[in-house]
Design a protein around this motif. Structure first.
Motif, PDB file in Angstrom:
ATOM      1  N   GLY A 182       0.816  -1.341  -0.041  1.00  0.00           N
ATOM      2  CA  GLY A 182      -0.092   0.187  -0.126  1.00  0.00           C
ATOM      3  C   GLY A 182       0.894   1.296   0.122  1.00  0.00           C
ATOM      4  N   PRO A 183       0.127   2.440  -0.475  1.00  0.00           N
ATOM      5  CA  PRO A 183       0.987   3.678  -0.463  1.00  0.00           C
ATOM      6  C   PRO A 183       1.532   4.230   0.544  1.00  0.00           C
ATOM      7  CG  PRO A 183      -1.349   4.031  -1.189  1.00  0.00           C
ATOM      8  CD  PRO A 183      -0.979   2.511  -1.014  1.00  0.00           C
ATOM      9  N   ARG A 215       0.455  12.874 -10.617  1.00  0.00           N
ATOM     10  CA  ARG A 215      -1.101  12.580 -10.999  1.00  0.00           C
ATOM     11  C   ARG A 215      -1.179  12.341 -12.502  1.00  0.00           C
ATOM     12  NH1 ARG A 215      -4.138  16.936  -7.102  1.00  0.00           N
ATOM     13  NH2 ARG A 215      -4.845  15.742  -5.334  1.00  0.00           N
ATOM     14  N   ARG A 218      -0.485   8.996 -13.668  1.00  0.00           N
ATOM     15  CA  ARG A 218      -1.530   8.246 -13.450  1.00  0.00           C
ATOM     16  C   ARG A 218      -2.611   8.351 -14.672  1.00  0.00           C
ATOM     17  NH1 ARG A 218      -4.862   9.786  -8.408  1.00  0.00           N
ATOM     18  NH2 ARG A 218      -5.195  11.755  -9.875  1.00  0.00           N
ATOM     19  N   ALA A 236      -0.491   4.535 -11.074  1.00  0.00           N
ATOM     20  CA  ALA A 236      -1.344   4.872  -9.893  1.00  0.00           C
ATOM     21  C   ALA A 236      -0.889   4.812  -8.250  1.00  0.00           C
ATOM     22  CB  ALA A 236      -2.679   3.851 -10.081  1.00  0.00           C
ATOM     23  N   PHE A 237       0.094   3.831  -8.301  1.00  0.00           N
ATOM     24  CA  PHE A 237       0.535   3.634  -6.792  1.00  0.00           C
ATOM     25  C   PHE A 237       1.397   4.681  -6.427  1.00  0.00           C
ATOM     26  CE2 PHE A 237       4.076   2.165  -3.910  1.00  0.00           C
ATOM     27  CZ  PHE A 237       3.139   1.689  -2.877  1.00  0.00           C
ATOM     28  N   ALA A 239       1.042   8.028  -7.691  1.00  0.00           N
ATOM     29  CA  ALA A 239       0.349   8.879  -7.506  1.00  0.00           C
ATOM     30  C   ALA A 239      -0.405   8.982  -6.020  1.00  0.00           C
ATOM     31  CB  ALA A 239      -0.773   9.209  -8.292  1.00  0.00           C
ATOM     32  N   ASP A 240      -0.808   7.751  -5.745  1.00  0.00           N
ATOM     33  CA  ASP A 240      -1.447   7.669  -4.284  1.00  0.00           C
ATOM     34  C   ASP A 240      -0.366   7.873  -3.246  1.00  0.00           C
ATOM     35  OD1 ASP A 240      -3.923   6.901  -5.434  1.00  0.00           O
ATOM     36  OD2 ASP A 240      -3.479   4.741  -5.521  1.00  0.00           O
ATOM     37  N   GLU A 243       0.189  11.391  -2.821  1.00  0.00           N
ATOM     38  CA  GLU A 243      -0.911  12.111  -2.133  1.00  0.00           C
ATOM     39  C   GLU A 243      -0.751  11.894  -0.751  1.00  0.00           C
ATOM     40  OE1 GLU A 243      -4.507  10.782  -4.160  1.00  0.00           O
ATOM     41  OE2 GLU A 243      -4.143  12.153  -5.800  1.00  0.00           O
ATOM     42  N   VAL A 244      -0.444  10.641  -0.078  1.00  0.00           N
ATOM     43  CA  VAL A 244      -0.332  10.242   1.187  1.00  0.00           C
ATOM     44  C   VAL A 244       0.654  11.029   1.804  1.00  0.00           C
ATOM     45  CG1 VAL A 244       0.412   8.658   2.668  1.00  0.00           C
ATOM     46  CG2 VAL A 244      -1.235   8.120   1.134  1.00  0.00           C
TER      47      VAL A 244
END
Length: 250
Positions: A182-183, A215, A218, A236-237, A239-240, A243-244
């Protein structure tokens, strides 16, 4: 009796990760021939040939969605797909020769043997891609930022550039390896911080600029295809994870 391969054996032969083969199974790109009583995947020659098709099309720049349509098309046989790939590879061969010539000229330029204009650095790339990448960069970051970044690349020299490219590839591969966690996991956040420092070799990004860049990876099909070639879902990972990264710093 045909000998079936385990997922590990096929992954090793094809030079892909076991995680990639599992991803292809889940998304219907490459189903195993069968499963053992213990639930382990088994692959035969037909599945190995289908994987070859998938990997060749991916190498040629097709998205996973496009690849699935091509290999699933009932009107196109395996031989027809191979002939199509052969034509595409011949086109790629000519492009690679052009790119090789550009690289040689760039090396000579950095060694002070010849002079090159900035636009010559892109010879061998399809013009529409050159225009697209530079237009997107200007739209996202402005003319001044793009010009300054190009000047930094010119000044660093071939050895430094090669080192940085290897470092960047290593960061992206490490991120790909940690997708399952997970991110928000600490290692992913450490890698995002490392990536941000690495980017400073090319340009200075504000928080908003870095988030926009991630982003863009992604959301933009061209950039997403590049990162998803390293590992499906990597764009996508990233980008996520970015963001975190900024949520944690607030």
């Amino acid at each position: 009796m045909e000998k079936l391969l385990t997922v590990g054996e096929l992954a090793k032969m094809a030079g892909v990760s076991i995680r990639t083969l599992r991803f292809y199974d889940v998304h219907g790109l490459l189903k195993p021939r069968s499963y053992t009583a213990a639930g382990y995947r088994q692959y035969g020659r037909d599945e190995a040939l289908r994987l070859q098709q998938i990997l060749f099309y991916r190498e040629l720049g097709f998205s996973l969605e496009e690849v699935k349509k091509l290999v699933d098309d009932p009107a196109v046989s395996l031989l027809e797909n191979l002939r199509r790939q052969n034509r595409l590879l011949k086109d790629r061969e000519k492009q690679l020769l052009d790119l090789q010539n550009t690289i040689q000229k760039t090396i000579s330029s950095l060694e002070g043997k010849i002079e090159m204009e900035i636009n010559e650095y892109y010879q061998g790339l399809p013009q529409e891609k050159i225009d697209y990448y530079r237009r997107e960069a200007r739209r996202r970051y402005g003319e001044e930022t793009v010009q300054r970044s190009e000047e930094m690349v010119v000044k660093m020299g071939k050895t430094k550039m090669a080192e940085l490219q290897a470092q960047g590839q290593s960061i992206f591969e490490e991120l790909a390896e940690n997708i399952p966690g997970g991110p928000a996991q600490p290692i992913a956040q450490e890698l995002i911080s490392k990536w941000r420092k690495w980017l400073e070799n090319f340009a200075r990004y504000t928080d908003e600029g870095l988030l926009g860049l991630a982003r863009g990876y992604r959301d933009d099909p061209e950039f997403r295809a590049f990162f998803d070639k390293i590992h499906p879902g990597l764009a996508a990972f990233i980008a996520d994870a970015v963001e975190v990264y900024f949520k944690k710093s607030v």
